[in-house]
Scaffold this motif. Sequence first.
Motif, PDB file in Angstrom:
ATOM      1  N   SER A 242       1.038   3.940  -3.082  1.00  0.00           N
ATOM      2  CA  SER A 242       0.649   5.335  -2.845  1.00  0.00           C
ATOM      3  C   SER A 242       1.603   6.319  -3.524  1.00  0.00           C
ATOM      4  O   SER A 242       1.228   7.449  -3.814  1.00  0.00           O
TER       5      SER A 242
ATOM      6  N   GLN B 201      -2.134  -2.395  12.495  1.00  0.00           N
ATOM      7  CA  GLN B 201      -2.812  -2.354  13.789  1.00  0.00           C
ATOM      8  C   GLN B 201      -3.004  -3.727  14.391  1.00  0.00           C
ATOM      9  O   GLN B 201      -2.884  -3.918  15.575  1.00  0.00           O
TER      10      GLN B 201
ATOM     11  N   THR C   1       1.232   7.525   9.006  1.00  0.00           N
ATOM     12  CA  THR C   1       0.632   6.692  10.040  1.00  0.00           C
ATOM     13  C   THR C   1      -0.452   5.760   9.477  1.00  0.00           C
ATOM     14  O   THR C   1      -0.694   4.698  10.052  1.00  0.00           O
ATOM     15  N   GLN C   2      -1.059   6.125   8.370  1.00  0.00           N
ATOM     16  CA  GLN C   2      -2.086   5.259   7.771  1.00  0.00           C
ATOM     17  C   GLN C   2      -1.511   3.938   7.286  1.00  0.00           C
ATOM     18  O   GLN C   2      -2.267   2.981   7.035  1.00  0.00           O
TER      19      GLN C   2
ATOM     20  N   ASP D  95       0.832  -1.212   0.000  1.00  0.00           N
ATOM     21  CA  ASP D  95       0.000   0.000   0.000  1.00  0.00           C
ATOM     22  C   ASP D  95       0.861   1.254   0.000  1.00  0.00           C
ATOM     23  O   ASP D  95       0.572   2.225  -0.711  1.00  0.00           O
TER      24      ASP D  95
ATOM     25  N   ALA E   2       0.946  11.681   7.521  1.00  0.00           N
ATOM     26  CA  ALA E   2       0.246  10.871   6.521  1.00  0.00           C
ATOM     27  C   ALA E   2       0.772   9.437   6.490  1.00  0.00           C
ATOM     28  O   ALA E   2       0.065   8.524   6.060  1.00  0.00           O
TER      29      ALA E   2
END
Length: 93
Positions: free
Chosen positions: A36, A90, A85-86, A32, A83
């Motif tokens: 990006s 988790q 951190t997305q 990801d 930005a």
Amino acid sequence: MTLQRERLDRALARAFESGEGERRAVVRAAGDLADSGRLAADRGTPLTVETVVTELAEAPDGSSLVERWNWWVGALAVAYGDAYTQFGVQRHS
């Protein structure tokens, strides 16, 4: 340049003690991040398998693979902005 996810999975398995679910979560997050284009824009180079393994190796000793990934993402957030951190992981199975 697209991140070679299968190659990253194999490289992570060799470099760090980790389970399949943990690697899958980190590979997905790395993919990801690469897709990006953010890291390439900020650093001027695309995300590669070698970059991921090298950066994660710098994390504190004894860290799990996910902890290593999140440590690096946190460093990117400090250096380039929140930005990143997305792209943190988790949960993993």
